[in-house]
Design a protein around this motif. Structure first.
Motif, mmCIF file in Angstrom:
data_model
loop_
_atom_site.group_PDB
_atom_site.id
_atom_site.type_symbol
_atom_site.label_atom_id
_atom_site.label_comp_id
_atom_site.label_asym_id
_atom_site.label_seq_id
_atom_site.Cartn_x
_atom_site.Cartn_y
_atom_site.Cartn_z
ATOM 1 N N GLU A 91 0.844 -1.215 0.000
ATOM 2 C CA GLU A 91 0.000 0.000 0.000
ATOM 3 C C GLU A 91 0.873 1.257 0.000
ATOM 4 O O GLU A 91 0.559 2.233 -0.695
ATOM 5 N N SER A 92 1.972 1.238 0.739
ATOM 6 C CA SER A 92 2.834 2.431 0.783
ATOM 7 C C SER A 92 3.395 2.723 -0.606
ATOM 8 O O SER A 92 3.419 3.881 -1.047
ATOM 9 N N ASN A 93 3.835 1.673 -1.311
ATOM 10 C CA ASN A 93 4.378 1.886 -2.657
ATOM 11 C C ASN A 93 3.297 2.383 -3.625
ATOM 12 O O ASN A 93 3.537 3.305 -4.410
ATOM 13 N N ILE A 94 2.119 1.782 -3.547
ATOM 14 C CA ILE A 94 1.022 2.214 -4.431
ATOM 15 C C ILE A 94 0.724 3.697 -4.199
ATOM 16 O O ILE A 94 0.655 4.500 -5.136
ATOM 17 N N GLN A 95 0.570 4.062 -2.933
ATOM 18 C CA GLN A 95 0.163 5.431 -2.606
ATOM 19 C C GLN A 95 1.263 6.454 -2.911
ATOM 20 O O GLN A 95 0.960 7.570 -3.347
ATOM 21 N N ALA A 96 2.518 6.056 -2.728
ATOM 22 C CA ALA A 96 3.615 6.990 -3.026
ATOM 23 C C ALA A 96 3.612 7.311 -4.521
ATOM 24 O O ALA A 96 3.746 8.473 -4.931
ATOM 25 N N LEU A 97 3.438 6.275 -5.360
ATOM 26 C CA LEU A 97 3.474 6.510 -6.805
ATOM 27 C C LEU A 97 2.187 7.165 -7.296
ATOM 28 O O LEU A 97 2.205 7.963 -8.230
ATOM 29 N N ARG A 98 1.090 6.864 -6.617
ATOM 30 C CA ARG A 98 -0.178 7.516 -6.976
ATOM 31 C C ARG A 98 -0.093 9.019 -6.698
ATOM 32 O O ARG A 98 -0.551 9.848 -7.497
ATOM 33 N N ALA A 99 0.529 9.378 -5.570
ATOM 34 C CA ALA A 99 0.678 10.797 -5.232
ATOM 35 C C ALA A 99 1.550 11.500 -6.278
ATOM 36 O O ALA A 99 1.208 12.585 -6.770
ATOM 37 N N MET A 100 2.686 10.847 -6.665
ATOM 38 C CA MET A 100 3.553 11.446 -7.713
ATOM 39 C C MET A 100 2.759 11.699 -8.990
ATOM 40 O O MET A 100 2.833 12.745 -9.596
ATOM 41 N N VAL A 190 11.703 6.045 -1.473
ATOM 42 C CA VAL A 190 12.593 5.001 -0.952
ATOM 43 C C VAL A 190 11.737 3.906 -0.309
ATOM 44 O O VAL A 190 10.955 4.179 0.609
ATOM 45 N N ASP A 191 11.874 2.690 -0.844
ATOM 46 C CA ASP A 191 11.164 1.552 -0.275
ATOM 47 C C ASP A 191 12.053 0.945 0.809
ATOM 48 O O ASP A 191 12.964 0.163 0.531
ATOM 49 N N ALA A 192 11.771 1.366 2.042
ATOM 50 C CA ALA A 192 12.519 0.849 3.200
ATOM 51 C C ALA A 192 11.601 -0.040 4.031
ATOM 52 O O ALA A 192 11.683 -0.066 5.261
ATOM 53 N N ALA A 193 10.703 -0.754 3.311
ATOM 54 C CA ALA A 193 9.724 -1.610 4.004
ATOM 55 C C ALA A 193 10.444 -2.534 4.977
ATOM 56 O O ALA A 193 10.063 -2.664 6.133
ATOM 57 N N PHE A 194 11.525 -3.157 4.502
ATOM 58 C CA PHE A 194 12.287 -4.051 5.383
ATOM 59 C C PHE A 194 13.392 -3.290 6.124
ATOM 60 O O PHE A 194 13.552 -3.422 7.334
ATOM 61 N N ILE A 220 8.105 2.393 5.245
ATOM 62 C CA ILE A 220 8.824 1.656 6.311
ATOM 63 C C ILE A 220 7.783 0.828 7.066
ATOM 64 O O ILE A 220 6.763 1.376 7.487
ATOM 65 N N ASP A 221 8.045 -0.480 7.198
ATOM 66 C CA ASP A 221 7.000 -1.357 7.742
ATOM 67 C C ASP A 221 7.214 -1.796 9.187
ATOM 68 O O ASP A 221 8.081 -2.629 9.472
ATOM 69 N N PRO A 222 6.359 -1.331 10.089
ATOM 70 C CA PRO A 222 6.417 -1.854 11.463
ATOM 71 C C PRO A 222 6.144 -3.359 11.537
ATOM 72 O O PRO A 222 6.617 -4.017 12.441
ATOM 73 N N HIS A 223 5.364 -3.928 10.587
ATOM 74 C CA HIS A 223 5.055 -5.359 10.744
ATOM 75 C C HIS A 223 6.175 -6.289 10.247
ATOM 76 O O HIS A 223 6.029 -7.498 10.284
ATOM 77 N N LYS A 224 7.299 -5.706 9.832
ATOM 78 C CA LYS A 224 8.464 -6.536 9.517
ATOM 79 C C LYS A 224 9.431 -6.418 10.712
ATOM 80 O O LYS A 224 9.129 -6.946 11.764
ATOM 81 N N MET A 225 10.546 -5.714 10.544
ATOM 82 C CA MET A 225 11.522 -5.634 11.649
ATOM 83 C C MET A 225 11.077 -4.674 12.769
ATOM 84 O O MET A 225 11.775 -4.518 13.763
ATOM 85 N N GLY A 226 9.922 -4.025 12.609
ATOM 86 C CA GLY A 226 9.425 -3.153 13.680
ATOM 87 C C GLY A 226 8.726 -3.924 14.784
ATOM 88 O O GLY A 226 8.360 -3.355 15.812
ATOM 89 N N THR A 229 2.158 -5.549 14.947
ATOM 90 C CA THR A 229 1.183 -6.534 14.473
ATOM 91 C C THR A 229 0.877 -6.301 12.985
ATOM 92 O O THR A 229 1.027 -5.193 12.478
ATOM 93 N N ILE A 230 0.441 -7.348 12.316
ATOM 94 C CA ILE A 230 0.041 -7.276 10.904
ATOM 95 C C ILE A 230 -1.404 -6.770 10.855
ATOM 96 O O ILE A 230 -2.209 -7.218 11.679
ATOM 97 N N PRO A 231 -1.800 -5.895 9.947
ATOM 98 C CA PRO A 231 -1.008 -5.264 8.903
ATOM 99 C C PRO A 231 -0.623 -3.842 9.261
ATOM 100 O O PRO A 231 -1.475 -2.973 9.373
ATOM 101 N N SER A 232 0.672 -3.593 9.416
ATOM 102 C CA SER A 232 1.066 -2.199 9.650
ATOM 103 C C SER A 232 2.278 -1.794 8.830
ATOM 104 O O SER A 232 3.342 -2.407 8.918
ATOM 105 N N GLY A 233 2.057 -0.780 8.040
ATOM 106 C CA GLY A 233 3.122 -0.160 7.248
ATOM 107 C C GLY A 233 3.133 1.317 7.576
ATOM 108 O O GLY A 233 2.227 1.823 8.240
ATOM 109 N N GLY A 234 4.173 1.993 7.118
ATOM 110 C CA GLY A 234 4.203 3.440 7.330
ATOM 111 C C GLY A 234 4.532 4.119 6.011
ATOM 112 O O GLY A 234 5.443 3.685 5.303
ATOM 113 N N LEU A 235 3.764 5.137 5.659
ATOM 114 C CA LEU A 235 4.073 5.929 4.461
ATOM 115 C C LEU A 235 4.345 7.345 4.922
ATOM 116 O O LEU A 235 3.480 7.982 5.540
#
Ligand code: 0PR
Length: 376
Positions: A91-100, A190-194, A220-226, A229-235
């Motif tokens: 979702e973060s990648n989709i929304q970042a490119l949608r905003a651009m 920057v895709d820093a999901a992991f 940056i995704d809290p639900h990976k190395m953060g 709980t799933i599903p949590s990402g950060g944009l």
């Protein structure tokens, strides 16, 4: 559905049996998710009914989200970022490119990504009517800047850099990409999901975040190395304008507009993320990253002892081992010993992710089985 209700006891007996078939993560070396921290689970449960899709009803959770954004911004060297808690890297990648795309509003826009980018960008190409151009990698699986530059034309609206690639854990030359983005007046996501919860805690981390002036957004995704709980990402966006360009009017809600991709949206993951970030702090995350890096070093040293080399010196807790016939090795490790490992696309190497659920004992056992399977 059944006509008559089933008792709680029966349902939970069935659910217990069902869950027993799911992984306990002990032999999982292929996942970028792990057991969430118990503090995150507790906070998640406390906010289980919270819906940020209509955040006028949940002003408390909304404030928590602003605080999570502030903490993530701080971690990414962006003191005043704007964004929201997404469902994850996709979702973060989709929304970042949608905003651009919405800001530029030009015909036939294109975005240049590295060949190593996550498959979520293939979904974006399919959904957003943005041409996705893939730049070649160098011998260390970082994007090759000459290849990236050669793909830029007057329809290019942005670049994507990966800080912690899915397959190799590699970091692209974000500084050079930032310079190119500034020179061309285009966006840089920057895709820093992991890597977002790893790189800041490494020894001598490279610059990859808002400290570089060309970086316009970060996932940056809290639900990976953060460990949330799933599903949590950060944009995160450097500039509020991006969030404005994602807005939809929501006439019958308690709030007038919404910028998220989903409508109804969990506040529980926001509470989970808030709690684990506050509880661990920089020190806690540094300890976890240190442990994962020790396991990574242990895998590399152990593999070398049995004559197997990594494709690159690991940058973070992702290792690609150059074993002969990686597909067969993977199959045998799974079928004979229950290890879940994965394979990189090109070249085909054994890919291991050393997550916090693994221990030195697990890794000793794994190396023993790897040696056996590879006949070494
Ligand atoms: N960007 C990067 C760099 C990623 O590694 C991933 C996911 C994403 C974006 C997409 O994130 P979401 O899946 O949160 O939308 N990387 C892993 C992958 O898809 C995630 C993963 C997690 C894989 C758990 C396996 C697993 O068991 O390969």
């Amino acid at each position: 559905m059944n006509d008559n209700g089933v008792s709680e006891k029966e349902i939970f007996a069935f659910l217990d049996e069902t869950k027993a078939r799911d992984t306990t993560y002990e032999r999982v070396l292929s996942a970028m998710c792990t057991h969430p921290h118990k503090i995150a689970v507790k906070a998640h449960m406390q906010f289980i009914e919270s819906n940020l899709g209509d955040f006028g009803l949940f002003p408390g959770t909304h404030d928590l989200e602003l605080e999570v954004m502030r903490m993530m911004g701080d971690l990414m060297n962006g003191p005043s970022v704007h964004g929201y808690v997404t469902t994850g890297g996709t979702e973060s990648n989709i929304q970042a490119l949608r905003a651009m795309r919405n800001i530029c509003n030009i015909r036939n826009p294109n975005v240049i990504i590295p060949e190593s980018a996550h498959f979520s960008f293939d979904k974006i190409a399919d959904m957003l009517e943005i041409e996705i151009r893939k730049a070649a990698l160098d011998s260390e699986f970082k994007v090759n800047m000459d290849s990236m530059k050669s793909l830029v034309d007057e329809h290019t609206i942005g670049l994507v850099g990966i800080a912690g690639s899915t397959e190799f854990g590699q970091i692209d030359p974000i500084k050079e990409m930032s310079e190119l983005a500034v020179e061309k007046g285009i966006f840089l996501h920057v895709d820093a999901a992991f890597g977002g919860f790893v790189i800041p805690f490494l020894k001598n981390p490279p610059a990859f975040d808002f400290a570089l002036e060309g970086v316009t957004s970060i996932g940056i995704d809290p639900h990976k190395m953060g460990l949330s709980t799933i599903p949590s990402g950060g944009l995160l966006f450097r500039d509020l304008k991006h969030l404005h360009h994602l807005q939809t009017h929501t006439p019958y809600l308690t709030v007038d507009t919404q910028y998220s991709l989903t409508g109804t949206r969990s506040g529980a993951t926001v509470a989970g993320t808030y709690a684990v970030m506050k509880h661990l702090g920089n020190d806690g995350y540094r300890r976890i990253v240190d442990q994962c890096m020790e396991l990574t070093d242990m895998v590399v040293a152990g593999a070398r002892e049995i004559g197997i080399e990594p494709l690159i010196e690991p940058v973070m807790n992702v290792v690609a081992l150059d074993v002969p016939d990686a597909d067969l090795v993977r199959k045998r490790l799974r079928e004979e010993f229950g290890w879940q490992v994965s394979i990189t696309r090109t070249p085909r190497a054994l890919r291991l992710v050393l997550m916090p659920h693994l221990t030195t004992e697990n890794i000793e056992l794994f190396l023993h089985d790897l040696k056996f399977v590879c006949n070494l």
